[in-house]
Motif scaffolding. Structure first.
Motif, PDB file in Angstrom:
ATOM      1  N   GLY A  65       0.799  -1.217   0.000  1.00 31.91           N
ATOM      2  CA  GLY A  65       0.000   0.000   0.000  1.00 31.91           C
ATOM      3  C   GLY A  65       0.832   1.268   0.000  1.00 31.91           C
ATOM      4  N   LEU A  66       2.054   1.179  -0.525  1.00 29.77           N
ATOM      5  CA  LEU A  66       2.912   2.359  -0.583  1.00 29.77           C
ATOM      6  C   LEU A  66       2.485   3.274  -1.719  1.00 29.77           C
ATOM      7  N   VAL A  67       2.412   4.553  -1.439  1.00 29.44           N
ATOM      8  CA  VAL A  67       2.072   5.537  -2.464  1.00 29.44           C
ATOM      9  C   VAL A  67       3.290   5.837  -3.325  1.00 29.44           C
ATOM     10  N   SER A  68       4.467   5.874  -2.688  1.00 33.39           N
ATOM     11  CA  SER A  68       5.696   6.131  -3.426  1.00 33.39           C
ATOM     12  C   SER A  68       6.821   5.288  -2.834  1.00 33.39           C
ATOM     13  N   VAL A  69       7.878   5.151  -3.613  1.00 28.63           N
ATOM     14  CA  VAL A  69       9.052   4.388  -3.202  1.00 28.63           C
ATOM     15  C   VAL A  69      10.221   5.356  -3.133  1.00 28.63           C
ATOM     16  N   PRO A  70      11.023   5.302  -2.070  1.00 25.97           N
ATOM     17  CA  PRO A  70      12.158   6.222  -1.975  1.00 25.97           C
ATOM     18  C   PRO A  70      13.147   5.998  -3.114  1.00 25.97           C
ATOM     19  N   GLY A  71      13.852   7.053  -3.466  1.00 23.95           N
ATOM     20  CA  GLY A  71      14.852   6.975  -4.528  1.00 23.95           C
ATOM     21  C   GLY A  71      16.108   6.248  -4.073  1.00 23.95           C
ATOM     22  N   THR A  72      16.936   5.914  -5.032  1.00 31.03           N
ATOM     23  CA  THR A  72      18.162   5.160  -4.764  1.00 31.03           C
ATOM     24  C   THR A  72      19.091   5.912  -3.810  1.00 31.03           C
ATOM     25  N   LEU A  73      19.250   7.216  -4.001  1.00 25.93           N
ATOM     26  CA  LEU A  73      20.140   7.977  -3.112  1.00 25.93           C
ATOM     27  C   LEU A  73      19.637   7.997  -1.680  1.00 25.93           C
ATOM     28  N   ARG A  74      18.340   8.100  -1.515  1.00 27.54           N
ATOM     29  CA  ARG A  74      17.766   8.095  -0.169  1.00 27.54           C
ATOM     30  C   ARG A  74      17.970   6.728   0.495  1.00 27.54           C
ATOM     31  N   ALA A  84      20.268   5.859   3.808  1.00 28.67           N
ATOM     32  CA  ALA A  84      19.729   5.117   4.950  1.00 28.67           C
ATOM     33  C   ALA A  84      20.611   3.919   5.282  1.00 28.67           C
ATOM     34  N   LEU A  85      21.090   3.216   4.270  1.00 35.33           N
ATOM     35  CA  LEU A  85      21.989   2.084   4.498  1.00 35.33           C
ATOM     36  C   LEU A  85      23.279   2.545   5.171  1.00 35.33           C
ATOM     37  N   MET A  86      23.813   3.667   4.719  1.00 31.66           N
ATOM     38  CA  MET A  86      25.043   4.194   5.301  1.00 31.66           C
ATOM     39  C   MET A  86      24.818   4.580   6.757  1.00 31.66           C
ATOM     40  N   ARG A  87      23.701   5.252   7.028  1.00 27.43           N
ATOM     41  CA  ARG A  87      23.399   5.632   8.417  1.00 27.43           C
ATOM     42  C   ARG A  87      23.260   4.397   9.299  1.00 27.43           C
ATOM     43  N   TRP A  88      22.622   3.354   8.776  1.00 22.84           N
ATOM     44  CA  TRP A  88      22.460   2.135   9.562  1.00 22.84           C
ATOM     45  C   TRP A  88      23.826   1.539   9.887  1.00 22.84           C
ATOM     46  N   CYS A  89      24.676   1.440   8.895  1.00 24.85           N
ATOM     47  CA  CYS A  89      26.002   0.863   9.112  1.00 24.85           C
ATOM     48  C   CYS A  89      26.804   1.672  10.121  1.00 24.85           C
ATOM     49  N   GLN A  90      26.692   2.983  10.057  1.00 26.87           N
ATOM     50  CA  GLN A  90      27.447   3.842  10.971  1.00 26.87           C
ATOM     51  C   GLN A  90      26.822   3.878  12.361  1.00 26.87           C
ATOM     52  N   GLY A  91      25.516   3.718  12.450  1.00 24.61           N
ATOM     53  CA  GLY A  91      24.850   3.844  13.737  1.00 24.61           C
ATOM     54  C   GLY A  91      24.635   2.543  14.482  1.00 24.61           C
ATOM     55  N   TYR A  92      24.490   1.439  13.748  1.00 23.71           N
ATOM     56  CA  TYR A  92      24.115   0.184  14.395  1.00 23.71           C
ATOM     57  C   TYR A  92      25.024  -0.988  14.065  1.00 23.71           C
ATOM     58  N   GLY A  93      25.770  -0.880  13.021  1.00 21.58           N
ATOM     59  CA  GLY A  93      26.631  -1.984  12.613  1.00 21.58           C
ATOM     60  C   GLY A  93      27.984  -1.915  13.271  1.00 21.58           C
ATOM     61  N   THR A  94      28.936  -2.624  12.713  1.00 21.89           N
ATOM     62  CA  THR A  94      30.277  -2.634  13.296  1.00 21.89           C
ATOM     63  C   THR A  94      31.019  -1.325  13.040  1.00 21.89           C
ATOM     64  N   LEU A  95      30.420  -0.436  12.253  1.00 22.97           N
ATOM     65  CA  LEU A  95      31.021   0.878  12.052  1.00 22.97           C
ATOM     66  C   LEU A  95      30.607   1.853  13.150  1.00 22.97           C
ATOM     67  N   ALA A  96      29.683   1.447  14.001  1.00 23.49           N
ATOM     68  CA  ALA A  96      29.221   2.313  15.081  1.00 23.49           C
ATOM     69  C   ALA A  96      30.354   2.533  16.090  1.00 23.49           C
ATOM     70  N   PRO A  97      30.439   3.724  16.673  1.00 21.60           N
ATOM     71  CA  PRO A  97      31.509   4.006  17.638  1.00 21.60           C
ATOM     72  C   PRO A  97      31.560   2.996  18.786  1.00 21.60           C
TER      73      PRO A  97
END
Length: 72
Positions: free
Chosen positions: A42-51, A55-68
C-alpha cells in the motif's frame, strides 16, 4: 521484503574497511524490491536510490560494526 532489507544492510556492514562501492548496487537492489512490493504494501511512493543508499550508510554507521560503540 523485510529480510531482504536486513540481509542487504548486514552484507554492507563488514567492519572498519567496509566496501562502500557496494552501497549503490545494494540501494538499487532494495529500490527494485520496494517497487515490486509497493502495491501489496500500500505504498504511495518508493524512496529513490540515493535516499536508500543514505539510509543504508546511516544504519552501518549507527548500528553496525562501524558504530563508535562497536569498536570498544
Amino acid at each position: 521484503m523485510f529480510t531482504d532489507v536486513i540481509r542487504t544492510a548486514l552484507s554492507l556492514d563488514t567492519g572498519p574497511d567496509a566496501d562502500w562501492r557496494r552501497l549503490v548496487p545494494a540501494a538499487l537492489r532494495l529500490r527494485r524490491i520496494l517497487a515490486d512490493a509497493a502495491a501489496p504494501l500500500g505504498l504511495v511512493s518508493v524512496p529513490g536510490t540515493l535516499r536508500i543508499a543514505a539510509a543504508l550508510m546511516r544504519w552501518c554507521q549507527g548500528y553496525g560494526t562501524l558504530a563508535p560503540e562497536a569498536s570498544l
